[in-house]
Design a protein around this motif. Sequence first.
Motif, PDB file in Angstrom:
ATOM      1  N   VAL A  55       1.759   9.272   4.445  1.00  0.00           N
ATOM      2  CA  VAL A  55       0.993   9.415   3.208  1.00  0.00           C
ATOM      3  C   VAL A  55      -0.457   9.637   3.620  1.00  0.00           C
ATOM      4  CG1 VAL A  55       0.272   8.379   1.037  1.00  0.00           C
ATOM      5  CG2 VAL A  55       2.546   7.883   1.941  1.00  0.00           C
TER       6      VAL A  55
ATOM      7  N   LEU B  92       0.827  -1.200   0.000  1.00  0.00           N
ATOM      8  CA  LEU B  92       0.000   0.000   0.000  1.00  0.00           C
ATOM      9  C   LEU B  92       0.868   1.259   0.000  1.00  0.00           C
ATOM     10  CD1 LEU B  92      -3.087   0.369  -0.009  1.00  0.00           C
ATOM     11  CD2 LEU B  92      -2.957   0.734   2.464  1.00  0.00           C
TER      12      LEU B  92
ATOM     13  N   VAL C 262      -4.319   9.915   2.365  1.00  0.00           N
ATOM     14  CA  VAL C 262      -5.126   9.443   1.240  1.00  0.00           C
ATOM     15  C   VAL C 262      -6.561   9.931   1.431  1.00  0.00           C
ATOM     16  CG1 VAL C 262      -5.821   7.447  -0.133  1.00  0.00           C
ATOM     17  CG2 VAL C 262      -3.668   7.369   1.155  1.00  0.00           C
TER      18      VAL C 262
ATOM     19  N   GLU D  25      -9.029   7.996  -2.090  1.00  0.00           N
ATOM     20  CA  GLU D  25      -8.061   7.245  -2.915  1.00  0.00           C
ATOM     21  C   GLU D  25      -7.066   8.139  -3.658  1.00  0.00           C
ATOM     22  OE1 GLU D  25      -7.250   3.918  -3.104  1.00  0.00           O
ATOM     23  OE2 GLU D  25      -8.480   4.007  -1.299  1.00  0.00           O
ATOM     24  N   LYS D  26      -7.013   9.427  -3.313  1.00  0.00           N
ATOM     25  CA  LYS D  26      -6.005  10.319  -3.903  1.00  0.00           C
ATOM     26  C   LYS D  26      -4.897  10.512  -2.870  1.00  0.00           C
ATOM     27  CE  LYS D  26      -9.098  13.458  -4.712  1.00  0.00           C
ATOM     28  NZ  LYS D  26      -9.820  14.688  -5.104  1.00  0.00           N
ATOM     29  N   PRO D  27      -3.689   9.973  -3.125  1.00  0.00           N
ATOM     30  CA  PRO D  27      -2.615  10.049  -2.134  1.00  0.00           C
ATOM     31  C   PRO D  27      -1.804  11.342  -2.241  1.00  0.00           C
ATOM     32  CG  PRO D  27      -1.938   8.650  -3.953  1.00  0.00           C
ATOM     33  CD  PRO D  27      -3.336   9.129  -4.277  1.00  0.00           C
TER      34      PRO D  27
ATOM     35  N   SER E 219       1.811  13.007  -0.331  1.00  0.00           N
ATOM     36  CA  SER E 219       2.917  12.759   0.591  1.00  0.00           C
ATOM     37  C   SER E 219       3.659  14.059   0.889  1.00  0.00           C
ATOM     38  CB  SER E 219       3.872  11.696   0.035  1.00  0.00           C
ATOM     39  OG  SER E 219       4.256  12.023  -1.265  1.00  0.00           O
TER      40      SER E 219
ATOM     41  N   LYS F 212       2.544   1.665  -3.297  1.00  0.00           N
ATOM     42  CA  LYS F 212       1.562   2.080  -4.303  1.00  0.00           C
ATOM     43  C   LYS F 212       1.257   3.571  -4.190  1.00  0.00           C
ATOM     44  CE  LYS F 212      -3.432   1.758  -5.081  1.00  0.00           C
ATOM     45  NZ  LYS F 212      -4.690   1.198  -4.547  1.00  0.00           N
ATOM     46  N   TYR F 213       1.048   4.037  -2.945  1.00  0.00           N
ATOM     47  CA  TYR F 213       0.621   5.418  -2.745  1.00  0.00           C
ATOM     48  C   TYR F 213       1.778   6.415  -2.801  1.00  0.00           C
ATOM     49  CZ  TYR F 213      -4.120   4.074  -1.305  1.00  0.00           C
ATOM     50  OH  TYR F 213      -5.410   3.611  -1.270  1.00  0.00           O
ATOM     51  N   ASN F 214       2.987   5.976  -2.451  1.00  0.00           N
ATOM     52  CA  ASN F 214       4.140   6.882  -2.473  1.00  0.00           C
ATOM     53  C   ASN F 214       5.330   6.203  -3.146  1.00  0.00           C
ATOM     54  OD1 ASN F 214       5.895   8.981  -2.094  1.00  0.00           O
ATOM     55  ND2 ASN F 214       5.992   8.825   0.123  1.00  0.00           N
TER      56      ASN F 214
END
Length: 225
Positions: free
Chosen positions: A59, A46, A61, A64-66, A68, A49-51
């Motif tokens: 991070v 996860l 979110v 569902e928009k991450p 950082s 995926k996000y960063n």
Amino acid sequence: MATNQEEVKLLGSVGSAFVCRVQIALELKGIEYKFVPENLANKSELLLKYNPVYKKIPVFVHNEKPISESLVILEYIDETWTQNPILPFEPYQRALARFWSKFIDEKIVAASVKAVHIIDDDKEREKNVAETSDSLGFLENELKDKFFGGEEIGFVDIAAVFIAFWIPLIQDVTGLQLLTAEKFPKLYKWSQEFLNHPIVKQCLPPRDPVFAYFKAHYDSLIASK
């Protein structure tokens, strides 16, 4: 408050000053969120995926928009949820808040962390202790009210949580004297007010485990010298 249509998650770990910043902002705004604990020694799919760029916490979110980088996250939170603003309204004051927050990361966090880790070069360590002290002096002169944000905590105060909570831990572990009431009376008083703010108190990690972690890390550095 975040509604059911707004999914808010925070990937982080207890003990991170940068994660703590985001938690303080979320609590100040009254935003409900799910905390997703991360083990940086074994990064989750996860997190990657996000960063994928930095592979670091925190991070944030939102639906569902991450996002950082903690200071970027703070600005996003402030612009998305307008209650209890943490950035000043006036453009010049907003610019100053951004400047001093970046200054904290680039000068104080960076130099104090280097001072801890450089244990086999006294000259380099002294240089980083001096840089930390000089930078704290600039902040001491910048502090005009109870908080950097005035009577209420704001963007710079939140960015400076590292100074209030983590620098005293560094001092206790290493013996380095960085933030003292004698040398920086205004900053020291600010740190006590800030740490005792009810929202800040509930967001801070428990001190003993964080101290134990830092001490074990520092002792291992000394042993490997």
